[in-house]
Design an enzyme around this catalytic site. Structure first.
Site, PDB file in Angstrom:
ATOM      1  N   GLY A 170      40.787  20.849 -20.319  1.00 48.95           N
ATOM      2  CA  GLY A 170      40.392  21.050 -18.911  1.00 48.95           C
ATOM      3  C   GLY A 170      41.116  20.000 -18.089  1.00 48.95           C
ATOM      4  O   GLY A 170      42.288  20.156 -17.752  1.00 48.95           O
ATOM      5  N   LEU A 222      46.122  27.804 -17.601  1.00 47.67           N
ATOM      6  CA  LEU A 222      46.377  26.466 -18.152  1.00 47.67           C
ATOM      7  C   LEU A 222      45.171  26.000 -18.972  1.00 47.67           C
ATOM      8  O   LEU A 222      45.303  25.551 -20.103  1.00 47.67           O
ATOM      9  CB  LEU A 222      46.655  25.481 -17.000  1.00 47.67           C
ATOM     10  CG  LEU A 222      46.795  23.999 -17.361  1.00 47.67           C
ATOM     11  CD1 LEU A 222      48.049  23.752 -18.218  1.00 47.67           C
ATOM     12  CD2 LEU A 222      46.870  23.116 -16.102  1.00 47.67           C
ATOM     13  N   GLU A 256      41.280  23.249 -10.138  1.00 52.08           N
ATOM     14  CA  GLU A 256      42.603  22.700  -9.761  1.00 52.08           C
ATOM     15  C   GLU A 256      42.601  21.167  -9.765  1.00 52.08           C
ATOM     16  O   GLU A 256      43.226  20.509  -8.938  1.00 52.08           O
ATOM     17  CB  GLU A 256      43.109  23.307  -8.451  1.00 52.08           C
ATOM     18  CG  GLU A 256      43.256  24.818  -8.594  1.00 52.08           C
ATOM     19  CD  GLU A 256      44.262  25.490  -7.714  1.00 52.08           C
ATOM     20  OE1 GLU A 256      45.123  24.807  -7.153  1.00 52.08           O
ATOM     21  OE2 GLU A 256      44.185  26.720  -7.604  1.00 52.08           O
ATOM     22  N   GLU A 275      41.900  25.441 -21.247  1.00 56.04           N
ATOM     23  CA  GLU A 275      41.467  25.929 -22.564  1.00 56.04           C
ATOM     24  C   GLU A 275      40.119  25.290 -22.867  1.00 56.04           C
ATOM     25  O   GLU A 275      39.733  24.313 -22.207  1.00 56.04           O
ATOM     26  CB  GLU A 275      42.480  25.501 -23.638  1.00 56.04           C
ATOM     27  CG  GLU A 275      43.843  26.112 -23.436  1.00 56.04           C
ATOM     28  CD  GLU A 275      44.786  25.814 -24.603  1.00 56.04           C
ATOM     29  OE1 GLU A 275      44.386  25.084 -25.539  1.00 56.04           O
ATOM     30  OE2 GLU A 275      45.916  26.341 -24.559  1.00 56.04           O
ATOM     31  N   PHE A 277      46.788  32.227 -13.420  1.00 57.07           N
ATOM     32  CA  PHE A 277      47.454  31.015 -13.907  1.00 57.07           C
ATOM     33  C   PHE A 277      46.605  30.476 -15.049  1.00 57.07           C
ATOM     34  O   PHE A 277      45.468  30.041 -14.815  1.00 57.07           O
ATOM     35  CB  PHE A 277      47.511  30.036 -12.728  1.00 57.07           C
ATOM     36  CG  PHE A 277      48.204  28.730 -12.969  1.00 57.07           C
ATOM     37  CD1 PHE A 277      49.574  28.613 -12.779  1.00 57.07           C
ATOM     38  CD2 PHE A 277      47.485  27.598 -13.321  1.00 57.07           C
ATOM     39  CE1 PHE A 277      50.219  27.386 -12.945  1.00 57.07           C
ATOM     40  CE2 PHE A 277      48.115  26.366 -13.493  1.00 57.07           C
ATOM     41  CZ  PHE A 277      49.487  26.266 -13.301  1.00 57.07           C
ATOM     42  N   THR A 317      39.519  18.165 -11.111  1.00 57.05           N
ATOM     43  CA  THR A 317      38.242  17.647 -10.607  1.00 57.05           C
ATOM     44  C   THR A 317      38.511  16.502  -9.623  1.00 57.05           C
ATOM     45  O   THR A 317      39.629  15.973  -9.555  1.00 57.05           O
ATOM     46  CB  THR A 317      37.401  17.076 -11.775  1.00 57.05           C
ATOM     47  OG1 THR A 317      38.176  16.021 -12.374  1.00 57.05           O
ATOM     48  CG2 THR A 317      37.085  18.134 -12.822  1.00 57.05           C
ATOM     49  N   SER A 318      37.458  16.091  -8.932  1.00 58.74           N
ATOM     50  CA  SER A 318      37.622  14.950  -8.011  1.00 58.74           C
ATOM     51  C   SER A 318      38.065  13.703  -8.775  1.00 58.74           C
ATOM     52  O   SER A 318      38.825  12.874  -8.258  1.00 58.74           O
ATOM     53  CB  SER A 318      36.300  14.688  -7.275  1.00 58.74           C
ATOM     54  OG  SER A 318      36.011  15.800  -6.462  1.00 58.74           O
ATOM     55  N   GLU A 319      37.608  13.610 -10.034  1.00 58.27           N
ATOM     56  CA  GLU A 319      38.003  12.449 -10.847  1.00 58.27           C
ATOM     57  C   GLU A 319      39.506  12.514 -11.141  1.00 58.27           C
ATOM     58  O   GLU A 319      40.200  11.486 -11.109  1.00 58.27           O
ATOM     59  CB  GLU A 319      37.177  12.431 -12.153  1.00 58.27           C
ATOM     60  CG  GLU A 319      35.692  12.115 -11.968  1.00 58.27           C
ATOM     61  CD  GLU A 319      34.864  13.253 -11.333  1.00 58.27           C
ATOM     62  OE1 GLU A 319      35.343  14.401 -11.291  1.00 58.27           O
ATOM     63  OE2 GLU A 319      33.734  12.972 -10.886  1.00 58.27           O
ATOM     64  N   GLN A 344      19.943  21.932   5.373  1.00 57.58           N
ATOM     65  CA  GLN A 344      18.889  21.068   5.926  1.00 57.58           C
ATOM     66  C   GLN A 344      18.556  21.462   7.370  1.00 57.58           C
ATOM     67  O   GLN A 344      17.390  21.522   7.755  1.00 57.58           O
ATOM     68  CB  GLN A 344      19.361  19.599   5.857  1.00 57.58           C
ATOM     69  CG  GLN A 344      18.257  18.587   6.087  1.00 57.58           C
ATOM     70  CD  GLN A 344      17.217  18.592   4.969  1.00 57.58           C
ATOM     71  OE1 GLN A 344      17.474  19.068   3.868  1.00 57.58           O
ATOM     72  NE2 GLN A 344      16.024  18.091   5.268  1.00 57.58           N
TER      73      GLN A 344
HETATM   74  N1  CAA Z   1      54.754  16.431 -11.006  1.00 56.31           N
HETATM   75  C1  CAA Z   1      55.767  16.314 -11.899  1.00 56.31           C
HETATM   76  N2  CAA Z   1      55.588  15.794 -13.141  1.00 56.31           N
HETATM   77  C2  CAA Z   1      54.352  15.380 -13.449  1.00 56.31           C
HETATM   78  C3  CAA Z   1      53.253  15.476 -12.552  1.00 56.31           C
HETATM   79  C4  CAA Z   1      53.503  16.032 -11.293  1.00 56.31           C
HETATM   80  N3  CAA Z   1      52.526  16.168 -10.393  1.00 56.31           N
HETATM   81  N4  CAA Z   1      52.155  14.997 -13.166  1.00 56.31           N
HETATM   82  C5  CAA Z   1      52.538  14.594 -14.395  1.00 56.31           C
HETATM   83  N5  CAA Z   1      53.865  14.830 -14.560  1.00 56.31           N
HETATM   84  C6  CAA Z   1      54.698  14.525 -15.725  1.00 56.31           C
HETATM   85  C7  CAA Z   1      54.690  13.021 -16.033  1.00 56.31           C
HETATM   86  O1  CAA Z   1      55.678  12.344 -15.278  1.00 56.31           O
HETATM   87  C8  CAA Z   1      54.990  13.005 -17.507  1.00 56.31           C
HETATM   88  O2  CAA Z   1      56.355  13.231 -17.710  1.00 56.31           O
HETATM   89  P1  CAA Z   1      57.246  12.325 -18.733  1.00 56.31           P
HETATM   90  O3  CAA Z   1      56.567  12.461 -20.069  1.00 56.31           O
HETATM   91  O4  CAA Z   1      58.591  12.929 -18.688  1.00 56.31           O
HETATM   92  O5  CAA Z   1      57.167  10.930 -18.218  1.00 56.31           O
HETATM   93  C9  CAA Z   1      54.266  14.258 -18.038  1.00 56.31           C
HETATM   94  O6  CAA Z   1      54.131  15.136 -16.899  1.00 56.31           O
HETATM   95  C10 CAA Z   1      52.892  13.950 -18.578  1.00 56.31           C
HETATM   96  O7  CAA Z   1      52.165  13.383 -17.500  1.00 56.31           O
HETATM   97  P2  CAA Z   1      50.930  12.384 -17.701  1.00 56.31           P
HETATM   98  O8  CAA Z   1      51.247  11.393 -18.787  1.00 56.31           O
HETATM   99  O9  CAA Z   1      50.563  11.855 -16.367  1.00 56.31           O
HETATM  100  O10 CAA Z   1      49.830  13.384 -18.236  1.00 56.31           O
HETATM  101  P3  CAA Z   1      48.303  13.111 -18.556  1.00 56.31           P
HETATM  102  O11 CAA Z   1      47.994  13.763 -19.848  1.00 56.31           O
HETATM  103  O12 CAA Z   1      47.973  11.661 -18.385  1.00 56.31           O
HETATM  104  O13 CAA Z   1      47.546  14.013 -17.431  1.00 56.31           O
HETATM  105  C11 CAA Z   1      46.460  14.526 -15.352  1.00 56.31           C
HETATM  106  C12 CAA Z   1      47.513  13.701 -16.103  1.00 56.31           C
HETATM  107  C13 CAA Z   1      46.741  14.191 -13.891  1.00 56.31           C
HETATM  108  C14 CAA Z   1      45.048  14.121 -15.724  1.00 56.31           C
HETATM  109  C15 CAA Z   1      46.692  16.039 -15.605  1.00 56.31           C
HETATM  110  O14 CAA Z   1      46.395  16.399 -16.937  1.00 56.31           O
HETATM  111  C16 CAA Z   1      45.889  16.920 -14.680  1.00 56.31           C
HETATM  112  O15 CAA Z   1      46.281  17.146 -13.538  1.00 56.31           O
HETATM  113  N6  CAA Z   1      44.722  17.459 -15.168  1.00 56.31           N
HETATM  114  C17 CAA Z   1      43.959  18.447 -14.396  1.00 56.31           C
HETATM  115  C18 CAA Z   1      44.424  19.835 -14.708  1.00 56.31           C
HETATM  116  C19 CAA Z   1      44.085  20.824 -13.637  1.00 56.31           C
HETATM  117  O16 CAA Z   1      44.229  20.578 -12.444  1.00 56.31           O
HETATM  118  N7  CAA Z   1      43.697  22.015 -14.067  1.00 56.31           N
HETATM  119  C20 CAA Z   1      43.471  23.079 -13.155  1.00 56.31           C
HETATM  120  C21 CAA Z   1      43.517  24.384 -13.884  1.00 56.31           C
HETATM  121  S1  CAA Z   1      44.084  25.723 -12.906  1.00 56.31           S
HETATM  122  C22 CAA Z   1      42.797  26.135 -11.903  1.00 56.31           C
HETATM  123  O17 CAA Z   1      41.806  25.465 -11.821  1.00 56.31           O
HETATM  124  C23 CAA Z   1      43.020  27.369 -11.099  1.00 56.31           C
HETATM  125  C24 CAA Z   1      41.750  27.965 -10.605  1.00 56.31           C
HETATM  126  O18 CAA Z   1      40.907  28.370 -11.338  1.00 56.31           O
HETATM  127  C25 CAA Z   1      41.563  28.135  -9.167  1.00 56.31           C
END
Ligand code: CAA
Length: 380
Positions: free
Chosen positions: A131, A125, A363, A127, A123, A365-367, A336
């Protein structure tokens, strides 16, 4: 409210436990040391039906529920968190996404072999500059007739080097921001697609984490998942479920830390007594067990909500936030309790700590989990 697992769920847990203990555990530390991918174990996990657990039988999957999936991930992660994440990514990020939003043709062609473990998925996502800020996608997909031409770089991609199929998020319309991102299914052999740098990591060292490069990589329009612009929502919705898998991985590591600590406390003597007889150790064990149970309540609540078709994003974020913290805390306490022996590689508890840390990072961060949770609390 019923806290009992069904016969099927218990059977899945037992099958996973037996397989994990007999076939994954013996080589886990060596593979961690050598950074060696568990090819054989992954193949067998596929044969057992553990690579496409929630995929309907018509596509070769096991048609199981999320609760069973959590139980299996926990058992596998208890002995080897690297195998746990490989399994989690294939199940929750790749198979789940394809099954929910893929076309019939995409399901027949890609989901079926992924669900039985004949193929492995990744998967893509993240870059270099996307992140936590995941919508800031720089990878571009430009339409050219019946194809899209992909250019860009993805990084920190779990399974990336071994994957046959990668779900790639890319911008199809930069002006639309998050709503200008689309998802594409890219096959390993596609010209212009290559595996770049392999990362050297603190933990989960026998899973591979790589950068992927796309240079004029032509992908058929038929490989786009859903409509143009659906890619960011696809990623977010898929990650909502993925977070349950990572929380289960964290809970597996925490349980392994507790079990190792109990074993050690009952066999190690100090000041003429087993250390299990000291309240200092007893209270650590009590806290670890309580925290683990609390984490598991959240994880099973999220899984049960998902199985019931109810909203689960909020509880999944809480489960991951809490379980990952408990995993790190439990592994630290296990070290420990083991004293000097915990700090060296004779016991696996130092590996548990190294593996646990990533559950607070990937997937989301905690933040990021706190952003998801607090936004839900403050929404009108
Ligand atoms: N379900 C459906 N829609 C969603 C959603 C969700 N959970 N979260 C956001 N959206 C939608 C919003 O409603 C919005 O839609 P509209 O424009 O139509 O209103 C659109 O998506 C944009 O959403 P936000 O404005 O909330 O987006 P944001 O830029 O503020 O980002 C964030 C929010 C929660 C920080 C998000 O960017 C995020 O989750 N970041 C973390 C990314 C992540 O988890 N990466 C993991 C990589 S994969 C991995 O790690 C796999 C591995 O190695 C094991």
């Amino acid at each position: 409210m019923n806290f009992d697992f069904s016969e099927t769920q218990l059977m899945i847990r037992e099958t996973a436990r037996k397989f994990a203990e007999e076939e994954i555990a013996p080589s886990a530390s060596e593979r961690d040391e050598k950074e060696e991918f568990p090819t054989e174990a992954v193949k067998k996990l596929g044969e057992l039906g553990f690579m496409g657990m929630m995929v309907p039988e018509q596509y070769g999957g096991s048609s199981l529920d999320t609760v069973s999936y959590v139980l299996a991930i926990e058992e596998v992660s208890k002995v080897d968190a690297s195998c746990g994440v490989i399994m989690s990514v294939n199940n929750s990020l790749v198979c789940f996404g394809l099954n929910q939003w893929g076309s019939e043709e995409q399901k027949q062609k890609y989901l079926a072999p992924l669900a039985v473990g004949k193929k492995l998925g990744a998967f893509a996502l993240s870059e270099p500059e996307a992140g936590s800020d995941a919508s800031n996608q720089r990878t571009r997909a430009t339409r050219d007739g019946d194809y899209y031409v992909l250019n860009g770089t993805k990084n920190f991609i779990t399974n990336g080097a071994n994957a046959d199929v990668v779900l790639v998020m890319a911008t199809t319309d930069k002006s639309k921001g998050a709503n200008g991102v689309s998802t594409f299914i890219v096959e390993k052999e596609t010209p212009g697609f290559s595996v770049a740098k392999k990362e050297k990591k603190l933990g989960i060292r026998s899973s591979d984490t790589v950068s992927l490069a796309f240079q004029d990589c032509r992908v058929p329009v038929a490989n786009r998942i859903g409509e143009e612009g659906f890619g960011f929502k696809f990623a977010m919705k898929t990650l909502d479920g993925g977070r349950i898998g990572i929380a289960a991985q964290a809970s597996g590591i925490a349980k392994a830390s507790l079990e190792a600590s109990i074993r050690y406390a009952k066999q190690r003597k100090a000041f003429g007594k087993y250390i299990a007889e000291f309240q200092a150790i007893q209270f650590k064990l009590a806290d670890m067990a309580t925290n683990i149970d609390a984490a598991r309540m959240l994880i099973f609540k999220a899984a049960a909500l998902k199985d019931a078709g109810q909203p689960y994003a909020l509880v999944a974020a809480m489960a991951k936030l809490y379980a990952s913290k408990v995993a790190v805390g439990s592994a630290l306490e296990a070290i420990q309790i083991h004293g000097g022996y915990g700090y060296i590689k004779d016991y696996s508890v130092e590996r548990y700590l190294r593996d646990a840390k990533i559950t607070e990072i990937y997937e989301g961060t905690s933040e990021v989990q706190r952003i998801v949770i607090s936004r839900a609390l403050l929404r009108d």
